[in-house]
Design a protein around this motif. Sequence first.
Motif, short mmCIF file in Angstrom:
data_model
loop_
_atom_site.label_atom_id
_atom_site.label_comp_id
_atom_site.label_asym_id
_atom_site.label_seq_id
_atom_site.Cartn_x
_atom_site.Cartn_y
_atom_site.Cartn_z
N THR A 8 37.67 60.51 44.18
CA THR A 8 38.51 59.35 44.47
C THR A 8 37.61 58.17 44.78
O THR A 8 36.70 58.26 45.61
N TRP A 9 37.86 57.06 44.10
CA TRP A 9 37.03 55.86 44.20
C TRP A 9 37.91 54.67 44.58
O TRP A 9 38.92 54.41 43.95
N ASP A 10 37.48 53.92 45.60
CA ASP A 10 38.21 52.73 46.05
C ASP A 10 37.49 51.47 45.59
O ASP A 10 36.26 51.37 45.72
N MET A 11 38.26 50.51 45.08
CA MET A 11 37.69 49.27 44.57
C MET A 11 37.05 48.45 45.71
O MET A 11 37.65 48.28 46.77
N ILE A 12 35.85 47.94 45.43
CA ILE A 12 35.19 47.05 46.39
C ILE A 12 34.94 45.67 45.82
O ILE A 12 34.71 44.73 46.57
N SER A 13 34.97 45.53 44.48
CA SER A 13 34.85 44.19 43.89
C SER A 13 35.51 44.17 42.51
O SER A 13 35.64 45.19 41.85
N ASN A 14 35.93 42.97 42.12
CA ASN A 14 36.70 42.79 40.88
C ASN A 14 36.42 41.39 40.33
O ASN A 14 37.01 40.42 40.79
N TYR A 15 35.51 41.27 39.39
CA TYR A 15 35.08 39.98 38.86
C TYR A 15 35.72 39.71 37.49
O TYR A 15 35.66 40.54 36.60
N ALA A 34 48.69 41.34 40.22
CA ALA A 34 47.57 42.24 39.94
C ALA A 34 46.29 41.80 40.64
O ALA A 34 45.50 42.64 41.09
N LEU A 35 46.08 40.50 40.76
CA LEU A 35 44.87 39.99 41.40
C LEU A 35 44.81 40.29 42.89
O LEU A 35 43.74 40.29 43.49
N LYS A 36 45.94 40.57 43.50
CA LYS A 36 45.99 40.86 44.94
C LYS A 36 45.81 42.36 45.25
O LYS A 36 45.65 42.74 46.40
N LEU A 37 45.84 43.19 44.22
CA LEU A 37 45.79 44.63 44.42
C LEU A 37 44.38 45.16 44.62
O LEU A 37 43.43 44.66 44.02
N LYS A 38 44.25 46.17 45.44
CA LYS A 38 43.01 46.94 45.58
C LYS A 38 43.29 48.27 44.91
O LYS A 38 44.10 49.06 45.38
N MET A 39 42.67 48.50 43.78
CA MET A 39 42.94 49.70 43.01
C MET A 39 42.10 50.88 43.49
O MET A 39 41.06 50.72 44.09
N ARG A 40 42.60 52.04 43.17
CA ARG A 40 41.92 53.30 43.45
C ARG A 40 41.86 54.08 42.14
O ARG A 40 42.83 54.12 41.39
N VAL A 130 33.81 47.32 40.64
CA VAL A 130 32.94 48.28 41.30
C VAL A 130 33.79 49.06 42.31
O VAL A 130 34.61 48.48 43.02
N PHE A 131 33.55 50.37 42.36
CA PHE A 131 34.28 51.28 43.24
C PHE A 131 33.31 52.08 44.08
O PHE A 131 32.21 52.42 43.63
N LYS A 132 33.71 52.43 45.28
CA LYS A 132 32.92 53.26 46.19
C LYS A 132 33.68 54.58 46.39
O LYS A 132 34.88 54.56 46.61
N LYS A 133 32.96 55.69 46.31
CA LYS A 133 33.58 57.00 46.45
C LYS A 133 34.04 57.24 47.89
O LYS A 133 33.35 56.89 48.83
#
Length: 137
Positions: A8-15, A34-40, A130-133
Motif C-alpha cells: 500500500t502506497w500513499d501519495m506524497i506529491s503530484n506534479y 481530482a486535484l484535491k485528492l490524496k490517492m493511495r 510520488v508515493f511512500k509505502k
Amino acid sequence: MLARFCGTWDMISNYNFNGYMIALGIGACLRMIALKLKMRKLIEQQGDLYIIKTCSTFKNYTLSFKVGQEFEEFTEGLDNRHMKSLVWWEGNKLVCEQTGEKKNRGWCHWIEEDKLHLELYCEGQICKQVFKKKIND
C-alpha cells in the motif's frame, strides 16, 4: 521483481496532474475535485496477474494485467475511453503503452530508495506522482 512494488502506497506529491487531465479532455469541475485528492495505490500479484488499485475518497480504479500480454482497457470513471494496453519491464521500470484515441499515452512505475514513482503521460503532458509505502506493509 514486482514483489518490491507490492503493498500500500500513499501519495506524497503530484506534479502537473492538471496538465495531464487537460490532455485527456477531463472537464474543469472533475479536475478541480481530482486535484484535491490524496490517492493511495494498492499493488498486488496473484501468480502472473498483477493488480494495481488507485483509491481515493472520490473514485477508485482497478487495473489488472499480465506483463507482456496486450489487453483491452476501459478507463471508466476517469476519462471513459477504450484502448489497448501493453505492460512490460524496461530494466527496473514497469512501463505501459496505451493505444487509442489519445496519442502518446501511457505510464511508468519504478521504485527509487523507499518511494514509488509514477509518470503518467498523454499528448506531451507528463504528470509525476510520488508515493511512500505504508509502514506496516
